[in-house]
Scaffold this motif. Structure first.
Motif, short mmCIF file in Angstrom:
data_model
loop_
_atom_site.label_atom_id
_atom_site.label_comp_id
_atom_site.label_asym_id
_atom_site.label_seq_id
_atom_site.Cartn_x
_atom_site.Cartn_y
_atom_site.Cartn_z
N LEU A 8 0.84 -1.19 0.00
CA LEU A 8 0.00 0.00 0.00
C LEU A 8 0.88 1.24 0.00
O LEU A 8 1.92 1.27 0.66
CB LEU A 8 -0.87 0.04 1.27
CG LEU A 8 -1.88 -1.07 1.49
CD1 LEU A 8 -2.52 -0.93 2.86
CD2 LEU A 8 -2.94 -1.04 0.41
N PRO A 9 0.42 2.28 -0.69
CA PRO A 9 1.12 3.56 -0.54
C PRO A 9 0.99 4.03 0.91
O PRO A 9 0.07 3.62 1.63
CB PRO A 9 0.38 4.51 -1.48
CG PRO A 9 -0.57 3.67 -2.27
CD PRO A 9 -0.70 2.35 -1.60
N ASP A 10 1.89 4.87 1.33
CA ASP A 10 1.89 5.34 2.72
C ASP A 10 0.54 5.93 3.13
O ASP A 10 0.08 5.72 4.25
CB ASP A 10 3.00 6.38 2.95
CG ASP A 10 4.38 5.75 2.91
OD1 ASP A 10 4.49 4.52 3.12
OD2 ASP A 10 5.36 6.49 2.68
N SER A 11 -0.10 6.67 2.22
CA SER A 11 -1.38 7.31 2.57
C SER A 11 -2.45 6.27 2.87
O SER A 11 -3.24 6.44 3.80
CB SER A 11 -1.84 8.25 1.45
OG SER A 11 -2.03 7.53 0.24
N LEU A 12 -2.50 5.19 2.10
CA LEU A 12 -3.48 4.13 2.37
C LEU A 12 -3.13 3.36 3.63
O LEU A 12 -4.02 2.99 4.41
CB LEU A 12 -3.60 3.18 1.18
CG LEU A 12 -4.32 3.72 -0.05
CD1 LEU A 12 -4.37 2.64 -1.14
CD2 LEU A 12 -5.72 4.18 0.28
N LYS A 13 -1.86 3.11 3.86
CA LYS A 13 -1.43 2.42 5.08
C LYS A 13 -1.83 3.24 6.30
O LYS A 13 -2.34 2.70 7.29
CB LYS A 13 0.09 2.20 5.04
CG LYS A 13 0.69 1.66 6.33
CD LYS A 13 0.37 0.22 6.57
CE LYS A 13 1.18 -0.42 7.67
NZ LYS A 13 0.73 -0.14 9.02
N SER A 14 -1.65 4.56 6.23
CA SER A 14 -2.05 5.43 7.35
C SER A 14 -3.55 5.37 7.56
O SER A 14 -4.02 5.32 8.70
CB SER A 14 -1.63 6.88 7.07
OG SER A 14 -0.24 6.97 7.03
#
Length: 83
Positions: A8-14
């Motif tokens: 996942l991109p960092d934004s989705l992981k967050s």
């Protein structure tokens, strides 16, 4: 149970981490499993709706029909209250 790894991109992981924290999931896997279950339910409902739309109407959906449905719901509610 099988294991699946996803990237996942960092934004989705967050976002996932926030949902796990705010909504009381124990792990991100629990959150993802719930999303998949809801998607399965949505697809099943869509299939039922399409089948219903393609079916031959059983009768008129008039005021009498809806009153019959309300009566069935009232009776089932009373039966459930005694269980």
């Amino acid at each position: 149970m099988s294991t699946m790894n996803i990237s996942l991109p960092d934004s989705l992981k967050s976002f996932v981490d926030e949902q796990v924290s705010q909504r009381g999931y124990g792990t991100s896997s629990e959150y993802v499993r719930e999303l998949i279950r809801k998607d399965q339910e949505r697809l099943h409902l869509r299939k039922l709706l399409l089948a219903g739309a393609a079916s031959v109407p059983a009768g008129a959906a008039d005021a009498r029909y809806f009153e019959g449905l309300r009566e069935r719901v009232r009776k089932s509610g009373k039966a459930g209250a005694h269980e």
